[in-house]
Motif scaffolding. Structure first.
Motif, mmCIF file in Angstrom:
data_model
loop_
_atom_site.group_PDB
_atom_site.id
_atom_site.type_symbol
_atom_site.label_atom_id
_atom_site.label_comp_id
_atom_site.label_asym_id
_atom_site.label_seq_id
_atom_site.Cartn_x
_atom_site.Cartn_y
_atom_site.Cartn_z
ATOM 1 N N GLY A 107 7.388 8.993 16.856
ATOM 2 C CA GLY A 107 6.830 10.329 17.046
ATOM 3 C C GLY A 107 6.268 10.571 18.435
ATOM 4 O O GLY A 107 5.823 11.674 18.734
ATOM 5 N N SER A 108 6.274 9.555 19.300
ATOM 6 C CA SER A 108 5.774 9.745 20.665
ATOM 7 C C SER A 108 6.805 10.515 21.487
ATOM 8 O O SER A 108 7.999 10.491 21.193
ATOM 9 C CB SER A 108 5.447 8.398 21.324
ATOM 10 N N TRP A 109 6.313 11.203 22.508
ATOM 11 C CA TRP A 109 7.165 12.009 23.384
ATOM 12 C C TRP A 109 7.184 11.370 24.767
ATOM 13 O O TRP A 109 6.148 10.977 25.300
ATOM 14 C CB TRP A 109 6.628 13.431 23.479
ATOM 15 N N TRP A 110 8.377 11.279 25.338
ATOM 16 C CA TRP A 110 8.588 10.688 26.651
ATOM 17 C C TRP A 110 9.316 11.699 27.522
ATOM 18 O O TRP A 110 10.257 12.353 27.065
ATOM 19 C CB TRP A 110 9.423 9.419 26.526
ATOM 20 N N CYS A 111 8.885 11.820 28.778
ATOM 21 C CA CYS A 111 9.496 12.787 29.697
ATOM 22 C C CYS A 111 9.759 12.133 31.043
ATOM 23 O O CYS A 111 9.031 11.225 31.448
ATOM 24 C CB CYS A 111 8.551 13.968 29.928
ATOM 25 N N ASP A 112 10.788 12.622 31.726
ATOM 26 C CA ASP A 112 11.047 12.156 33.085
ATOM 27 C C ASP A 112 11.779 13.223 33.872
ATOM 28 O O ASP A 112 12.563 13.998 33.333
ATOM 29 C CB ASP A 112 11.875 10.871 33.089
ATOM 30 N N ASP A 113 11.489 13.219 35.162
ATOM 31 C CA ASP A 113 12.196 14.036 36.132
ATOM 32 C C ASP A 113 12.434 13.150 37.354
ATOM 33 O O ASP A 113 11.474 12.711 37.978
ATOM 34 C CB ASP A 113 11.365 15.266 36.505
ATOM 35 N N ASP A 114 13.661 12.871 37.661
ATOM 36 C CA ASP A 114 14.072 12.142 38.865
ATOM 37 C C ASP A 114 13.904 10.619 38.807
ATOM 38 O O ASP A 114 14.036 9.957 39.828
ATOM 39 C CB ASP A 114 13.360 12.676 40.118
ATOM 40 N N GLY A 115 13.629 10.035 37.661
ATOM 41 C CA GLY A 115 13.448 8.590 37.559
ATOM 42 C C GLY A 115 14.712 7.785 37.818
ATOM 43 O O GLY A 115 14.658 6.605 38.122
ATOM 44 N N PHE A 116 15.884 8.425 37.692
ATOM 45 C CA PHE A 116 17.150 7.749 37.953
ATOM 46 C C PHE A 116 17.628 8.045 39.374
ATOM 47 O O PHE A 116 18.692 7.635 39.788
ATOM 48 C CB PHE A 116 18.197 8.163 36.913
ATOM 49 N N GLY A 117 16.821 8.796 40.132
ATOM 50 C CA GLY A 117 17.105 9.074 41.533
ATOM 51 C C GLY A 117 17.975 10.287 41.748
ATOM 52 O O GLY A 117 18.738 10.698 40.891
ATOM 53 N N ASP A 118 17.810 10.908 42.910
ATOM 54 C CA ASP A 118 18.655 12.018 43.362
ATOM 55 C C ASP A 118 18.748 13.148 42.342
ATOM 56 O O ASP A 118 19.818 13.690 42.094
ATOM 57 C CB ASP A 118 20.040 11.484 43.722
ATOM 58 N N GLY A 119 17.622 13.498 41.709
ATOM 59 C CA GLY A 119 17.604 14.621 40.770
ATOM 60 C C GLY A 119 18.010 14.265 39.359
ATOM 61 O O GLY A 119 18.079 15.137 38.500
ATOM 62 N N ASP A 120 18.297 13.003 39.091
ATOM 63 C CA ASP A 120 18.672 12.569 37.738
ATOM 64 C C ASP A 120 17.479 11.871 37.081
ATOM 65 O O ASP A 120 16.654 11.251 37.749
ATOM 66 C CB ASP A 120 19.873 11.632 37.790
#
Length: 155
Positions: A107-120
């Motif tokens: 039930g936990s929520w995880w978010c990411d922006d750009d963690g894979f690099g170059d906008g991914d």
């Protein structure tokens, strides 16, 4: 764009009167679902989709302020996973800046922006749980864009 990863449980938020989720893990996934076991092949497992949607994660959801992007109400993809000793990672690849929002089995929520690099984006579970992962692939800045979701046990 700075890499941001967050995790939280929304139990307290959802207990508030009138609190609702704009994103709904109970809806049928836009691009399907799969059951995977640790050691799955092919690795990575790839899902083509249109990222984005009409819900602004930052303003329209009770997720923390560092969760960003535009998503749909329904998850884009659902993975039922049987864990082993390997890590589990979800990554996006697109010509546009993409984000990830994931509801984990606990039930936990995880978010990411750009963690894979170059906008991914990338969300990695070093000790993944067995169960269902609901995945939203968002776009940063609105609109939709062609994207590929990668599901992998390879760091």
């Amino acid at each position: 764009m700075k890499t941001i990863i967050c995790a939280l449980t929304l139990t307290a938020t959802l207990a508030l009167p009138g609190a609702t989720l704009a994103q709904n893990p109970g809806l049928r996934a836009n691009y399907g679902e799969i059951s995977l076991r640790a050691g799955f092949t092919p690795d990575p497992y790839r899902v083509s989709m249109a990222a984005g949607g009409g819900i602004d994660v930052y303003t329209d959801t009770p997720l923390p302020a560092n969760c960003v992007g535009n998503i749909t109400a329904a998850p884009d993809f659902e993975v039922t996973y049987t864990a082993g000793s390997l890590p589990l990672a979800f990554r996006t690849v697109s010509d546009r800046d993409t984000t990830l929002v994931i509801n984990a089995p606990d039930g936990s929520w995880w978010c990411d922006d750009d963690g894979f690099g170059d906008g991914d984006a990338e969300v990695r579970f070093n000790r993944p749980q067995s169960g269902t992962y609901d995945i939203w692939v968002g776009t940063f800045g609105g609109g939709t864009a062609p994207a590929t979701l990668l599901i992998t046990e390879t760091p």
